[in-house]
Design a protein around this motif. Sequence first.
Motif, PDB file in Angstrom:
ATOM      1  N   PRO A   1      -7.491  26.320  21.686  1.00 10.82           N
ATOM      2  CA  PRO A   1      -7.355  26.520  20.447  1.00 10.82           C
ATOM      3  C   PRO A   1      -6.628  28.263  20.531  1.00 10.82           C
ATOM      4  CG  PRO A   1      -9.235  25.769  20.140  1.00 10.82           C
ATOM      5  CD  PRO A   1      -9.014  26.221  21.605  1.00 10.82           C
ATOM      6  N   VAL A   2      -7.205  29.157  21.141  1.00 12.11           N
ATOM      7  CA  VAL A   2      -6.474  30.660  20.899  1.00 12.11           C
ATOM      8  C   VAL A   2      -5.224  30.543  21.643  1.00 12.11           C
ATOM      9  CG1 VAL A   2      -6.827  32.860  21.964  1.00 12.11           C
ATOM     10  CG2 VAL A   2      -8.723  31.532  21.063  1.00 12.11           C
ATOM     11  N   ILE A   3      -5.138  29.787  22.927  1.00 18.32           N
ATOM     12  CA  ILE A   3      -3.510  29.770  23.347  1.00 18.32           C
ATOM     13  C   ILE A   3      -2.795  29.177  22.357  1.00 18.32           C
ATOM     14  CG2 ILE A   3      -2.313  28.893  25.178  1.00 18.32           C
ATOM     15  CD1 ILE A   3      -4.593  29.325  26.897  1.00 18.32           C
ATOM     16  N   ALA A   4      -3.070  28.098  21.835  1.00 19.85           N
ATOM     17  CA  ALA A   4      -2.272  27.437  20.795  1.00 19.85           C
ATOM     18  C   ALA A   4      -1.744  28.174  19.890  1.00 19.85           C
ATOM     19  CB  ALA A   4      -2.999  25.966  20.399  1.00 19.85           C
ATOM     20  N   ILE A   5      -2.832  28.999  19.110  1.00 18.51           N
ATOM     21  CA  ILE A   5      -2.249  29.850  18.167  1.00 18.51           C
ATOM     22  C   ILE A   5      -1.537  31.041  18.551  1.00 18.51           C
ATOM     23  CG2 ILE A   5      -3.505  31.457  16.500  1.00 18.51           C
ATOM     24  CD1 ILE A   5      -5.815  29.563  16.130  1.00 18.51           C
ATOM     25  N   ALA A   6      -1.823  31.348  19.737  1.00 19.69           N
ATOM     26  CA  ALA A   6      -0.753  32.593  20.067  1.00 19.69           C
ATOM     27  C   ALA A   6       0.510  32.189  20.171  1.00 19.69           C
ATOM     28  CB  ALA A   6      -1.435  33.186  21.482  1.00 19.69           C
ATOM     29  N   LEU A   7       0.619  30.981  21.008  1.00 20.24           N
ATOM     30  CA  LEU A   7       1.967  30.432  20.981  1.00 20.24           C
ATOM     31  C   LEU A   7       2.694  30.115  19.626  1.00 20.24           C
ATOM     32  CD1 LEU A   7       1.459  27.934  24.055  1.00 20.24           C
ATOM     33  CD2 LEU A   7       2.429  29.976  24.039  1.00 20.24           C
ATOM     34  N   LEU A   8       1.922  29.551  18.715  1.00 21.43           N
ATOM     35  CA  LEU A   8       2.572  29.400  17.475  1.00 21.43           C
ATOM     36  C   LEU A   8       3.006  30.832  16.818  1.00 21.43           C
ATOM     37  CD1 LEU A   8       0.558  26.354  16.251  1.00 21.43           C
ATOM     38  CD2 LEU A   8       2.883  26.167  17.078  1.00 21.43           C
ATOM     39  N   ALA A   9       1.985  31.643  16.776  1.00 21.81           N
ATOM     40  CA  ALA A   9       2.164  32.767  16.205  1.00 21.81           C
ATOM     41  C   ALA A   9       3.366  33.664  16.906  1.00 21.81           C
ATOM     42  CB  ALA A   9       0.944  33.797  16.028  1.00 21.81           C
ATOM     43  N   GLY A  10       3.497  33.423  18.008  1.00 16.39           N
ATOM     44  CA  GLY A  10       4.564  34.070  18.683  1.00 16.39           C
ATOM     45  C   GLY A  10       5.853  33.391  18.829  1.00 16.39           C
TER      46      GLY A  10
END
Length: 90
Positions: A6-15
Amino acid sequence: MKRYVPVIAIALLAGGGAYAQSINIGPGGVGIDTRTPHERAIDREIRQERYERAREREWRRARYGDDCRTVTTERETPRGVVRRTTRVCD
């Protein structure tokens, strides 16, 4: 490991505003390609031309056989020795 997904998914969406055109995940690790599609197309064309030249060289070698030799001529000039190397096929 389950916490990182989930952290990677959020980082990709936020970036989302990042300029990365593609993200490559492979044996060498994670890589980000920031080139534009136009720049990647130009690189592909350059590689294709290089392969075409190599194929043409191989075709010439196969067609003309191994009768070729390299001739080096040396000429004395006022500025020094000039060497010219040419490939001669008989």
